[in-house]
Scaffold this motif. Sequence first.
Motif, mmCIF file in Angstrom:
data_model
loop_
_atom_site.group_PDB
_atom_site.id
_atom_site.type_symbol
_atom_site.label_atom_id
_atom_site.label_comp_id
_atom_site.label_asym_id
_atom_site.label_seq_id
_atom_site.Cartn_x
_atom_site.Cartn_y
_atom_site.Cartn_z
ATOM 1 N N ARG A 155 0.514 -1.087 0.130
ATOM 2 C CA ARG A 155 0.213 0.406 0.317
ATOM 3 C C ARG A 155 0.791 1.662 -0.155
ATOM 4 O O ARG A 155 1.715 1.482 0.221
ATOM 5 C CB ARG A 155 -0.807 -0.063 0.776
ATOM 6 N N GLU A 156 0.286 2.690 -0.897
ATOM 7 C CA GLU A 156 1.068 3.593 -0.916
ATOM 8 C C GLU A 156 1.025 4.586 0.871
ATOM 9 O O GLU A 156 0.140 3.982 2.027
ATOM 10 C CB GLU A 156 -0.016 4.514 -2.050
ATOM 11 N N CYS A 157 1.993 5.157 1.866
ATOM 12 C CA CYS A 157 1.364 5.296 2.641
ATOM 13 C C CYS A 157 2.016 7.486 2.326
ATOM 14 O O CYS A 157 2.973 7.761 1.355
ATOM 15 C CB CYS A 157 2.438 5.046 4.560
ATOM 16 N N VAL A 158 1.625 7.651 3.200
ATOM 17 C CA VAL A 158 1.799 8.794 3.100
ATOM 18 C C VAL A 158 3.383 9.616 4.868
ATOM 19 O O VAL A 158 2.711 9.333 5.810
ATOM 20 C CB VAL A 158 1.108 10.507 3.112
ATOM 21 N N ILE A 159 4.914 10.032 3.704
ATOM 22 C CA ILE A 159 4.858 10.341 5.322
ATOM 23 C C ILE A 159 4.568 11.579 6.482
ATOM 24 O O ILE A 159 4.202 12.228 5.980
ATOM 25 C CB ILE A 159 6.846 10.450 4.667
ATOM 26 N N ARG A 160 4.833 10.867 7.753
ATOM 27 C CA ARG A 160 4.824 11.860 8.838
ATOM 28 C C ARG A 160 5.430 12.854 9.503
ATOM 29 O O ARG A 160 5.225 13.606 10.517
ATOM 30 C CB ARG A 160 2.761 11.184 9.493
ATOM 31 N N THR A 161 6.656 12.246 9.535
ATOM 32 C CA THR A 161 7.539 12.761 10.302
ATOM 33 C C THR A 161 8.788 13.361 9.107
ATOM 34 O O THR A 161 8.725 13.333 7.882
ATOM 35 C CB THR A 161 8.287 11.618 10.884
ATOM 36 N N GLY A 162 9.168 14.521 10.051
ATOM 37 C CA GLY A 162 10.511 14.920 8.588
ATOM 38 C C GLY A 162 11.760 14.101 8.303
ATOM 39 O O GLY A 162 12.238 14.612 6.870
ATOM 40 N N ARG A 163 11.854 12.788 8.659
ATOM 41 C CA ARG A 163 13.171 12.303 7.313
ATOM 42 C C ARG A 163 12.422 11.005 8.605
ATOM 43 O O ARG A 163 11.661 10.350 8.724
ATOM 44 C CB ARG A 163 13.897 13.217 8.246
ATOM 45 N N VAL A 164 12.779 9.689 7.106
ATOM 46 C CA VAL A 164 12.270 8.492 7.963
ATOM 47 C C VAL A 164 14.313 8.034 7.142
ATOM 48 O O VAL A 164 15.088 8.572 6.921
ATOM 49 C CB VAL A 164 12.344 7.676 6.778
ATOM 50 N N ALA A 165 14.824 7.391 8.592
ATOM 51 C CA ALA A 165 15.651 6.258 8.679
ATOM 52 C C ALA A 165 16.026 5.406 8.715
ATOM 53 O O ALA A 165 14.629 4.571 9.013
ATOM 54 C CB ALA A 165 16.422 7.351 9.527
ATOM 55 N N ILE A 166 17.290 4.752 8.719
ATOM 56 C CA ILE A 166 16.799 2.660 9.411
ATOM 57 C C ILE A 166 16.086 2.656 10.593
ATOM 58 O O ILE A 166 16.231 1.415 11.005
ATOM 59 C CB ILE A 166 18.455 2.435 8.818
ATOM 60 N N ASP A 167 16.313 3.509 11.588
ATOM 61 C CA ASP A 167 16.238 3.967 12.967
ATOM 62 C C ASP A 167 14.710 4.961 13.261
ATOM 63 O O ASP A 167 14.655 4.991 14.482
ATOM 64 C CB ASP A 167 17.110 3.426 13.895
ATOM 65 N N PHE A 168 14.379 5.278 12.143
ATOM 66 C CA PHE A 168 13.488 6.724 13.151
ATOM 67 C C PHE A 168 12.208 6.322 11.361
ATOM 68 O O PHE A 168 13.148 7.030 10.391
ATOM 69 C CB PHE A 168 13.736 8.017 12.807
ATOM 70 N N GLY A 169 10.895 7.011 12.379
ATOM 71 C CA GLY A 169 9.888 7.622 10.902
ATOM 72 C C GLY A 169 8.757 7.080 11.318
ATOM 73 O O GLY A 169 8.442 5.506 11.748
ATOM 74 N N GLN A 170 7.963 8.125 10.794
ATOM 75 C CA GLN A 170 6.398 7.434 11.111
ATOM 76 C C GLN A 170 5.362 7.950 9.767
ATOM 77 O O GLN A 170 6.022 8.950 8.600
ATOM 78 C CB GLN A 170 5.169 7.859 11.678
ATOM 79 N N ALA A 171 4.505 6.665 9.130
ATOM 80 C CA ALA A 171 4.050 7.812 7.756
ATOM 81 C C ALA A 171 2.195 6.471 8.017
ATOM 82 O O ALA A 171 1.641 6.502 9.331
ATOM 83 C CB ALA A 171 4.310 6.320 6.657
ATOM 84 N N GLU A 172 1.468 7.483 7.651
ATOM 85 C CA GLU A 172 0.137 7.594 7.505
ATOM 86 C C GLU A 172 -0.921 6.148 6.665
ATOM 87 O O GLU A 172 -0.407 6.713 5.544
ATOM 88 C CB GLU A 172 -1.285 8.524 7.415
ATOM 89 N N VAL A 173 -1.178 5.619 7.056
ATOM 90 C CA VAL A 173 -1.517 4.073 5.975
ATOM 91 C C VAL A 173 -3.170 4.113 5.784
ATOM 92 O O VAL A 173 -3.764 4.104 7.141
ATOM 93 C CB VAL A 173 -0.992 3.208 5.487
ATOM 94 N N HIS A 174 -3.169 3.554 4.887
ATOM 95 C CA HIS A 174 -5.517 3.434 4.594
ATOM 96 C C HIS A 174 -5.146 2.231 4.654
ATOM 97 O O HIS A 174 -4.968 1.699 3.614
ATOM 98 C CB HIS A 174 -5.688 4.220 3.682
ATOM 99 N N ALA A 175 -6.478 1.353 4.838
ATOM 100 C CA ALA A 175 -6.433 -0.074 5.513
ATOM 101 C C ALA A 175 -7.527 -0.016 4.024
ATOM 102 O O ALA A 175 -8.381 1.210 3.700
ATOM 103 C CB ALA A 175 -6.827 -0.730 6.481
ATOM 104 N N ALA A 176 -8.124 -0.924 3.641
ATOM 105 C CA ALA A 176 -9.006 -1.489 2.683
ATOM 106 C C ALA A 176 -10.290 -0.815 3.005
ATOM 107 O O ALA A 176 -10.618 -0.851 2.135
ATOM 108 C CB ALA A 176 -8.529 -2.836 2.410
ATOM 109 N N ASP A 177 -10.587 -1.001 4.372
ATOM 110 C CA ASP A 177 -12.406 -0.297 4.804
ATOM 111 C C ASP A 177 -11.982 1.450 4.792
ATOM 112 O O ASP A 177 -12.938 1.070 5.689
ATOM 113 C CB ASP A 177 -12.196 -0.882 5.990
ATOM 114 N N GLY A 178 -10.743 1.237 4.590
ATOM 115 C CA GLY A 178 -11.271 3.256 4.749
ATOM 116 C C GLY A 178 -10.069 3.351 5.469
ATOM 117 O O GLY A 178 -9.592 5.222 6.156
#
Length: 196
Positions: A126-149
């Motif tokens: 699934r595609e997601c949208v990054i919600r933190t200022g960076r993504v590394a090997i030890d850090f990061g968060q994203a928002e993802v949508h499930a099949a039910d919305g």
Amino acid sequence: MGDFIDTALGFPAVVFTVLLAVVVCYWILVLAGGLDPDGDGWLDGALDRIGLGGTPATVVLSIVVAVAWFASLVGSVLLGDHALLETLVLIVSIALGALVANQLRRPLRRFFPTAPEASRHDFVGRECVIRTGRVAIDFGQAEVHAADGSSAIVQVRQTGADTFAAGTRAVIYDYDSAGEFFWVVPADLSDRTKDR
């Protein structure tokens, strides 16, 4: 009271009176914890084939029996004792019970979900949208949508040197169950790979 008992124990109502007694005993055992109310697989399959699926068979059949019992009582009182009319009352009662059960099973369906339980692995691909200022090997968060919305904020990681900023689109390509995070790549990188 005697007329009611006579009608309930006379044909055609007696058919549904017996079935109603079975239904009541069944639900008493369910409430006491002795039986599973989810029904039987073959019975659910049979109801699916006649268009009454989506709700446990025991619930659907209980509704059919209760409505048919009441309809047969009313029909017996209104139409009297005639063999042809009694047979007609029996058939109409069953049809009415099935019709009411069909109408009630739709709103009841939400109380009996049949879909498999959601898993974190469902987010892979699934595609997601990054919600933190960076993504590394030890850090990061994203928002993802499930099949039910519904949406979820998940932990994400990357192995490369890709630049991720808040709002960047990414694609989840794997889940690390030990670390409880998802591996991501930029969405445009995923698009370029598909175009090859």
